[in-house]
Design a protein around this motif. Structure first.
Motif, PDB file in Angstrom:
ATOM      1  N   SER A  40      63.868 -72.375 -53.751  1.00 43.99           N
ATOM      2  CA  SER A  40      62.716 -72.961 -52.937  1.00 43.99           C
ATOM      3  C   SER A  40      61.941 -73.939 -53.741  1.00 43.99           C
ATOM      4  O   SER A  40      60.695 -74.010 -53.428  1.00 43.99           O
ATOM      5  CB  SER A  40      61.675 -71.681 -52.424  1.00 43.99           C
ATOM      6  OG  SER A  40      62.718 -70.573 -51.683  1.00 43.99           O
ATOM      7  N   GLU A  41      62.503 -74.398 -54.510  1.00 43.40           N
ATOM      8  CA  GLU A  41      61.842 -75.586 -55.307  1.00 43.40           C
ATOM      9  C   GLU A  41      61.478 -76.805 -54.462  1.00 43.40           C
ATOM     10  O   GLU A  41      62.216 -77.448 -53.594  1.00 43.40           O
ATOM     11  CB  GLU A  41      62.853 -76.060 -56.413  1.00 43.40           C
ATOM     12  CG  GLU A  41      62.048 -77.315 -57.349  1.00 43.40           C
ATOM     13  CD  GLU A  41      63.065 -77.697 -58.553  1.00 43.40           C
ATOM     14  OE1 GLU A  41      63.119 -78.516 -58.763  1.00 43.40           O
ATOM     15  OE2 GLU A  41      63.359 -76.831 -59.215  1.00 43.40           O
ATOM     16  N   ARG A  42      60.229 -77.204 -54.556  1.00 48.13           N
ATOM     17  CA  ARG A  42      59.654 -78.339 -53.800  1.00 48.13           C
ATOM     18  C   ARG A  42      59.206 -79.629 -54.668  1.00 48.13           C
ATOM     19  O   ARG A  42      59.478 -80.814 -53.892  1.00 48.13           O
ATOM     20  CB  ARG A  42      58.358 -78.135 -52.923  1.00 48.13           C
ATOM     21  CG  ARG A  42      58.580 -76.442 -52.188  1.00 48.13           C
ATOM     22  CD  ARG A  42      59.697 -76.687 -51.111  1.00 48.13           C
ATOM     23  NE  ARG A  42      59.854 -75.317 -50.221  1.00 48.13           N
ATOM     24  CZ  ARG A  42      60.898 -75.103 -49.497  1.00 48.13           C
ATOM     25  NH1 ARG A  42      61.965 -76.037 -49.575  1.00 48.13           N
ATOM     26  NH2 ARG A  42      61.097 -73.955 -49.016  1.00 48.13           N
ATOM     27  N   ALA A  43      59.118 -79.391 -55.632  1.00 48.42           N
ATOM     28  CA  ALA A  43      58.788 -80.332 -56.711  1.00 48.42           C
ATOM     29  C   ALA A  43      58.906 -80.156 -58.073  1.00 48.42           C
ATOM     30  O   ALA A  43      59.074 -78.980 -58.424  1.00 48.42           O
ATOM     31  CB  ALA A  43      57.240 -80.948 -56.209  1.00 48.42           C
ATOM     32  N   ARG A  44      59.135 -81.165 -59.084  1.00 45.68           N
ATOM     33  CA  ARG A  44      59.168 -81.021 -60.427  1.00 45.68           C
ATOM     34  C   ARG A  44      58.405 -82.080 -61.055  1.00 45.68           C
ATOM     35  O   ARG A  44      58.198 -83.112 -60.793  1.00 45.68           O
ATOM     36  CB  ARG A  44      60.499 -80.834 -60.919  1.00 45.68           C
ATOM     37  CG  ARG A  44      61.354 -82.201 -60.780  1.00 45.68           C
ATOM     38  CD  ARG A  44      62.776 -82.239 -61.178  1.00 45.68           C
ATOM     39  NE  ARG A  44      62.828 -82.177 -62.415  1.00 45.68           N
ATOM     40  CZ  ARG A  44      64.100 -81.908 -63.359  1.00 45.68           C
ATOM     41  NH1 ARG A  44      65.053 -81.618 -62.470  1.00 45.68           N
ATOM     42  NH2 ARG A  44      63.929 -81.816 -64.476  1.00 45.68           N
ATOM     43  N   ILE A  45      57.832 -81.697 -62.125  1.00 44.21           N
ATOM     44  CA  ILE A  45      57.173 -82.556 -63.196  1.00 44.21           C
ATOM     45  C   ILE A  45      57.832 -82.245 -64.630  1.00 44.21           C
ATOM     46  O   ILE A  45      57.678 -81.099 -65.113  1.00 44.21           O
ATOM     47  CB  ILE A  45      55.622 -82.411 -63.151  1.00 44.21           C
ATOM     48  CG1 ILE A  45      55.119 -82.439 -61.745  1.00 44.21           C
ATOM     49  CG2 ILE A  45      55.080 -83.407 -64.119  1.00 44.21           C
ATOM     50  CD1 ILE A  45      53.563 -82.177 -61.801  1.00 44.21           C
ATOM     51  N   ASP A  46      58.323 -83.318 -65.275  1.00 43.41           N
ATOM     52  CA  ASP A  46      58.943 -83.409 -66.452  1.00 43.41           C
ATOM     53  C   ASP A  46      57.977 -83.854 -67.606  1.00 43.41           C
ATOM     54  O   ASP A  46      57.165 -84.974 -67.192  1.00 43.41           O
ATOM     55  CB  ASP A  46      60.251 -83.979 -66.602  1.00 43.41           C
ATOM     56  CG  ASP A  46      61.341 -83.297 -65.575  1.00 43.41           C
ATOM     57  OD1 ASP A  46      61.243 -82.203 -65.339  1.00 43.41           O
ATOM     58  OD2 ASP A  46      62.217 -84.222 -65.338  1.00 43.41           O
ATOM     59  N   VAL A  47      57.814 -82.915 -68.655  1.00 45.02           N
ATOM     60  CA  VAL A  47      56.828 -83.538 -69.765  1.00 45.02           C
ATOM     61  C   VAL A  47      57.478 -83.588 -70.839  1.00 45.02           C
ATOM     62  O   VAL A  47      58.383 -82.614 -71.272  1.00 45.02           O
ATOM     63  CB  VAL A  47      55.834 -82.317 -69.722  1.00 45.02           C
ATOM     64  CG1 VAL A  47      54.618 -82.863 -70.879  1.00 45.02           C
ATOM     65  CG2 VAL A  47      54.989 -82.277 -68.196  1.00 45.02           C
ATOM     66  N   ILE A  48      57.158 -84.592 -71.734  1.00 45.83           N
ATOM     67  CA  ILE A  48      57.650 -84.800 -73.105  1.00 45.83           C
ATOM     68  C   ILE A  48      56.282 -84.720 -73.954  1.00 45.83           C
ATOM     69  O   ILE A  48      55.736 -85.812 -73.843  1.00 45.83           O
ATOM     70  CB  ILE A  48      58.387 -85.801 -73.407  1.00 45.83           C
ATOM     71  CG1 ILE A  48      59.819 -85.500 -72.369  1.00 45.83           C
ATOM     72  CG2 ILE A  48      58.892 -85.986 -74.691  1.00 45.83           C
ATOM     73  CD1 ILE A  48      60.794 -86.773 -72.615  1.00 45.83           C
ATOM     74  N   GLN A  49      56.103 -83.631 -74.752  1.00 46.18           N
ATOM     75  CA  GLN A  49      54.888 -83.782 -75.668  1.00 46.18           C
ATOM     76  C   GLN A  49      55.455 -83.663 -77.012  1.00 46.18           C
ATOM     77  O   GLN A  49      55.806 -82.375 -77.170  1.00 46.18           O
ATOM     78  CB  GLN A  49      53.868 -82.876 -74.972  1.00 46.18           C
ATOM     79  CG  GLN A  49      52.725 -83.120 -75.656  1.00 46.18           C
ATOM     80  CD  GLN A  49      51.342 -82.314 -75.024  1.00 46.18           C
ATOM     81  OE1 GLN A  49      51.621 -81.094 -74.501  1.00 46.18           O
ATOM     82  NE2 GLN A  49      50.121 -82.598 -75.079  1.00 46.18           N
ATOM     83  N   ARG A  50      55.094 -84.423 -77.949  1.00 45.52           N
ATOM     84  CA  ARG A  50      55.171 -83.820 -79.383  1.00 45.52           C
ATOM     85  C   ARG A  50      56.615 -83.586 -79.687  1.00 45.52           C
ATOM     86  O   ARG A  50      57.123 -82.614 -80.332  1.00 45.52           O
ATOM     87  CB  ARG A  50      54.361 -82.807 -79.832  1.00 45.52           C
ATOM     88  CG  ARG A  50      52.677 -83.055 -79.977  1.00 45.52           C
ATOM     89  CD  ARG A  50      52.003 -81.882 -80.229  1.00 45.52           C
ATOM     90  NE  ARG A  50      50.511 -82.193 -80.102  1.00 45.52           N
ATOM     91  CZ  ARG A  50      49.711 -81.466 -80.344  1.00 45.52           C
ATOM     92  NH1 ARG A  50      49.923 -80.091 -80.627  1.00 45.52           N
ATOM     93  NH2 ARG A  50      48.238 -81.564 -80.095  1.00 45.52           N
ATOM     94  N   GLY A  51      57.399 -84.278 -79.088  1.00 49.91           N
ATOM     95  CA  GLY A  51      58.906 -84.186 -79.056  1.00 49.91           C
ATOM     96  C   GLY A  51      59.465 -83.034 -78.479  1.00 49.91           C
ATOM     97  O   GLY A  51      60.749 -82.805 -78.396  1.00 49.91           O
TER      98      GLY A  51
END
Length: 208
Positions: A40-51
């Motif tokens: 039931s995934e509707r959206a995704r946000i990918d985050v790269i922080q401090r490696g």
């Protein structure tokens, strides 16, 4: 990320915004970047922080939630009232709001412009704690009612935080004995939502 009431706001690298309201069935999950799509995934946000790379996925089986992408803040966000968890409940402001409205007190409490995040469950239980009938018009309330209402909101929120979704004062208990006076709890519909109350110990204020 910021939260106000039941809304979440994410600000992306390009300064655009993602606004999320979970509704009844939505949720955000943090998973590894390479995790497969969730059910039931509707959206995704990918985050790269401090490696470190992570992915947050929005899942909503019944699609009751809302997801909005915008360049600027949306009206649903900017018009929200104070958040009781962050700002507390201003008794003076609440009393003034009641005094200016002929709407039922429960409808006022659930108006997100008045208090952000107060929904049917919290309003129902807070009114029971404050001993106020949900049909009472705001303009008929007494000054002390605002104080009791603030106390009721604090107690209802504290109980919900301590035991999310499983422990209510009277919400969902229509037909059962009132925990305070023993009289059978009743239910009515206000603003399209069912409201449980005790006809024995919740006072119905009326306009003179």
């Amino acid at each position: 990320m910021a939260r106000k009431g039941k809304w979440l706001r994410f600000i992306l690298d390009d300064e655009s915004r993602v606004f999320s309201h979970l509704g009844m069935t939505g949720d955000w999950l943090q998973v590894p970047m390479n995790a497969p799509a969730q059910r039931s995934e509707r959206a995704r946000i990918d985050v790269i922080q401090r490696g470190r790379a992570i992915s947050v996925r929005y899942v909503d089986a019944r699609r009751f939630g809302r997801l909005i992408v915008a360049r600027d803040d949306i009206a649903d966000w900017t018009t929200l009232g104070p958040d009781p968890l962050v700002n507390g409940v201003d008794i003076g402001r609440l009393s003034e709001t009641f005094a200016k409205s002929q709407r039922a007190v429960k409808i006022i409490l659930m108006d997100q412009r008045v208090l952000a995040g107060i929904g049917n469950i919290l309003a129902t239980d807070a009114l029971w704690i404050a001993r106020l009938d949900p049909r009472s018009p705001g303009i008929a309330l007494l000054p002390r009612d605002a104080r009791e209402m603030a106390r009721g909101l604090h107690q209802a929120i504290a109980r919900e935080l301590a035991d999310p979704g499983d422990s209510f004062f009277v919400y969902g208990s229509a037909g059962k004995p009132c925990p305070r006076c023993g009289r059978r709890l009743s239910s009515i519909v206000l603003g399209g939502r069912t409201s449980v109350y005790c006809p024995g110990c919740q006072v119905r204020r009326k306009m003179e």
